[in-house]
Design a protein around this motif. Structure first.
Motif, short mmCIF file in Angstrom:
data_model
loop_
_atom_site.label_atom_id
_atom_site.label_comp_id
_atom_site.label_asym_id
_atom_site.label_seq_id
_atom_site.Cartn_x
_atom_site.Cartn_y
_atom_site.Cartn_z
N VAL A 5 0.84 -1.20 0.00
CA VAL A 5 0.00 0.00 0.00
C VAL A 5 0.88 1.25 0.00
O VAL A 5 0.59 2.22 -0.71
N ALA A 6 1.94 1.23 0.79
CA ALA A 6 2.86 2.36 0.82
C ALA A 6 3.50 2.59 -0.55
O ALA A 6 3.65 3.73 -0.99
N ALA A 12 1.72 6.78 -6.81
CA ALA A 12 0.68 7.73 -7.19
C ALA A 12 1.13 9.17 -6.94
O ALA A 12 0.89 10.06 -7.77
N VAL A 13 1.81 9.39 -5.83
CA VAL A 13 2.32 10.74 -5.52
C VAL A 13 3.39 11.14 -6.53
O VAL A 13 3.43 12.29 -6.97
N PHE A 14 4.27 10.20 -6.91
CA PHE A 14 5.30 10.51 -7.90
C PHE A 14 4.67 10.92 -9.24
O PHE A 14 5.05 11.92 -9.83
N CYS A 15 3.69 10.13 -9.70
CA CYS A 15 3.05 10.43 -10.99
C CYS A 15 2.29 11.76 -10.93
O CYS A 15 2.40 12.58 -11.85
N ALA A 16 1.53 11.97 -9.87
CA ALA A 16 0.78 13.22 -9.74
C ALA A 16 1.73 14.41 -9.61
O ALA A 16 1.48 15.48 -10.20
N ALA A 49 9.88 15.50 -8.15
CA ALA A 49 8.87 14.46 -7.99
C ALA A 49 9.43 13.28 -7.21
O ALA A 49 8.75 12.69 -6.36
N LEU A 50 10.70 12.94 -7.44
CA LEU A 50 11.33 11.85 -6.70
C LEU A 50 11.51 12.22 -5.23
O LEU A 50 11.30 11.38 -4.34
N ALA A 51 11.86 13.46 -4.95
CA ALA A 51 11.99 13.91 -3.56
C ALA A 51 10.64 13.86 -2.85
O ALA A 51 10.55 13.42 -1.69
N LEU A 52 9.59 14.28 -3.52
CA LEU A 52 8.25 14.22 -2.95
C LEU A 52 7.83 12.78 -2.70
O LEU A 52 7.25 12.46 -1.66
N ALA A 53 8.14 11.89 -3.63
CA ALA A 53 7.80 10.47 -3.46
C ALA A 53 8.61 9.86 -2.31
O ALA A 53 8.08 9.06 -1.53
N GLY A 54 9.87 10.24 -2.17
CA GLY A 54 10.69 9.75 -1.07
C GLY A 54 10.14 10.21 0.28
O GLY A 54 10.10 9.44 1.25
N PHE A 55 9.71 11.45 0.34
CA PHE A 55 9.10 11.97 1.57
C PHE A 55 7.82 11.20 1.89
O PHE A 55 7.58 10.84 3.05
N THR A 56 7.02 10.92 0.87
CA THR A 56 5.78 10.17 1.07
C THR A 56 6.09 8.75 1.53
O THR A 56 5.40 8.21 2.41
N TRP A 57 7.10 8.13 0.97
CA TRP A 57 7.49 6.76 1.35
C TRP A 57 7.87 6.71 2.83
O TRP A 57 7.45 5.83 3.57
N ARG A 58 8.68 7.69 3.27
CA ARG A 58 9.09 7.71 4.67
C ARG A 58 7.90 7.94 5.59
O ARG A 58 7.80 7.32 6.64
#
Length: 77
Positions: A5-6, A12-16, A49-58
């Motif tokens: 799920v994570a 989804a956050v990366f694509c958006a 976008a990768l930084a945002l996705a990394g933040f979301t993953w954490r």
């Protein structure tokens, strides 16, 4: 939260984020705010976008604190 799920949320956050950053870049180029060398789908958009996705993953992997107050939030994995 399960890793699957994570991972879905992070993808989804990366694509958006990439779509939003490309739209902002296109708008900035058309209004002549940004230099013409700033291209859509460039390293800046992918990096942000990768930084945002990394933040979301954490954030997705942070476990909740124990309800009785005996523990603190910690990173799972």
């Amino acid at each position: 939260m399960p890793d699957f799920v994570a991972a879905l949320i992070t993808a989804a956050v990366f694509c958006a984020g990439l779509i939003l950053l490309n739209a902002l870049t296109c708008w900035a180029i058309q209004t002549q705010i940004a230099p013409a060398d700033l291209a859509e789908n460039g390293m800046l958009q992918y990096g942000l976008a990768l930084a945002l996705a990394g933040f979301t993953w954490r954030r997705a992997l942070v476990a909740q604190a124990v309800p009785d107050g005996g523990g603190h939030a910690h990173i799972v994995g």
